[in-house]
Design an enzyme around this catalytic site. Structure first.
Site, PDB file in Angstrom:
ATOM      1  N   ASP A 218      -0.126   5.177   0.847  1.00 51.74           N
ATOM      2  CA  ASP A 218      -0.343   6.162   1.910  1.00 51.74           C
ATOM      3  C   ASP A 218      -0.415   5.483   3.277  1.00 51.74           C
ATOM      4  OD1 ASP A 218      -1.227   8.842   0.326  1.00 51.74           O
ATOM      5  OD2 ASP A 218      -2.020   7.067  -0.682  1.00 51.74           O
TER       6      ASP A 218
ATOM      7  N   ASP B 120      -1.685  -0.882   5.908  1.00 55.50           N
ATOM      8  CA  ASP B 120      -1.862  -0.252   7.222  1.00 55.50           C
ATOM      9  C   ASP B 120      -3.320  -0.111   7.632  1.00 55.50           C
ATOM     10  OD1 ASP B 120      -2.411   1.818   5.268  1.00 55.50           O
ATOM     11  OD2 ASP B 120      -2.230   3.278   6.893  1.00 55.50           O
TER      12      ASP B 120
ATOM     13  N   ASP C 268       0.865  -1.170   0.000  1.00 56.24           N
ATOM     14  CA  ASP C 268       0.000   0.000   0.000  1.00 56.24           C
ATOM     15  C   ASP C 268       0.908   1.228   0.000  1.00 56.24           C
ATOM     16  OD1 ASP C 268      -2.365   1.671   0.485  1.00 56.24           O
ATOM     17  OD2 ASP C 268      -1.565   1.853   2.521  1.00 56.24           O
TER      18      ASP C 268
END
Length: 229
Positions: free
Chosen positions: A20, A178, A18
């Site tokens: 961001d 995240d 991922d």
């Protein structure tokens, strides 16, 4: 019984990151773009620490949440102009505050030396993701970058992750993220998941056996364990 691969053997293993909150700390620039929109409407702006938890969602969701926090709701008719204003500002200031998380660069370099094939799987628009990674001088480390507008559907649908696997030409891979969106994407694509616990979250759906890391230096050994032969 699985045996862990050696630390220097990740040949033909795909690693999907991922963007961001996982690879890059983009909260400062995303909050700044949101504040630009809020200020244009005469509304109070967000402190970065208060807007950080919003940074892992889509631009529309972030704008909507920020307006609600300021005591105002946006109608469907109001959103397009605000989204355009957000994207114009963000595109022009995409790397003003953003930076790779500590030791992310050296870890990525080490993973590539071990033979891993790397991809970015993000809901950020593909062009913006490529632009950001170019400005941070890491775009060439990734074999493919799949954005929220690249596959047929964005995460948590498995389509972006499956497209990464197709482009990498691998059958074994691990997903690094995240948030619960990333976790659900990994599960839907039948991939093991390793959670960055320093990101924007939320990570409410992690089970008791979840694998997490707090610093990039710990990631290679976790990947080796997850991909044990």
């Amino acid at each position: 019984m699985k045996s862990a691969r050696s630390d220097d053997d990740l040949n033909d293993i795909g690693i999907l990151f991922d963007l961001d909150g996982t690879l890059v700390d983009t909260a400062g620039d995303l909050v700044a773009a949101t504040n630009h929109v809020l200020a244009h409407d005469g509304l109070p702006t967000l402190a970065v620490e208060h807007g950080r938890h919003m940074a892992g969602v889509s631009a529309k969701t972030m704008i909507d949440a920020a307006f609600r926090a300021a005591g105002r709701s946006l109608s469907a008719e109001d959103m397009p102009s605000r989204l355009e204003r957000f994207l114009d500002y963000y595109t022009a200031h995409i790397d003003a505050h953003s930076a790779l998380f500590p030791d992310a660069r050296t870890t990525i370099e080490a993973l590539k030396r071990c033979g891993a094939k790397l991809a970015v799987c993000t809901n950020k628009r593909e062009a913006l993701a490529i632009d950001l990674l170019e400005r941070l001088h890491v775009v060439d480390m990734f074999e493919t970058i799949v954005g929220g507008d690249t596959a047929m559907r964005p995460k948590p649908d498995p389509a972006p992750a499956l497209l990464c696997l197709e482009r990498l030409q691998v059958s074994n891979a691990v997903f690094i993220g995240d948030s619960d969106t990333d976790l659900c994407t990994a599960k839907a694509a039948a991939l093991p998941f390793i959670a960055a616990d320093f990101g924007y979250g939320p990570l409410d759906k992690l089970g008791p056996d979840a694998v997490t890391f707090s610093h990039y230096s710990a990631l290679p050994s976790l990947i080796n364990n997850a991909m044990g032969a």
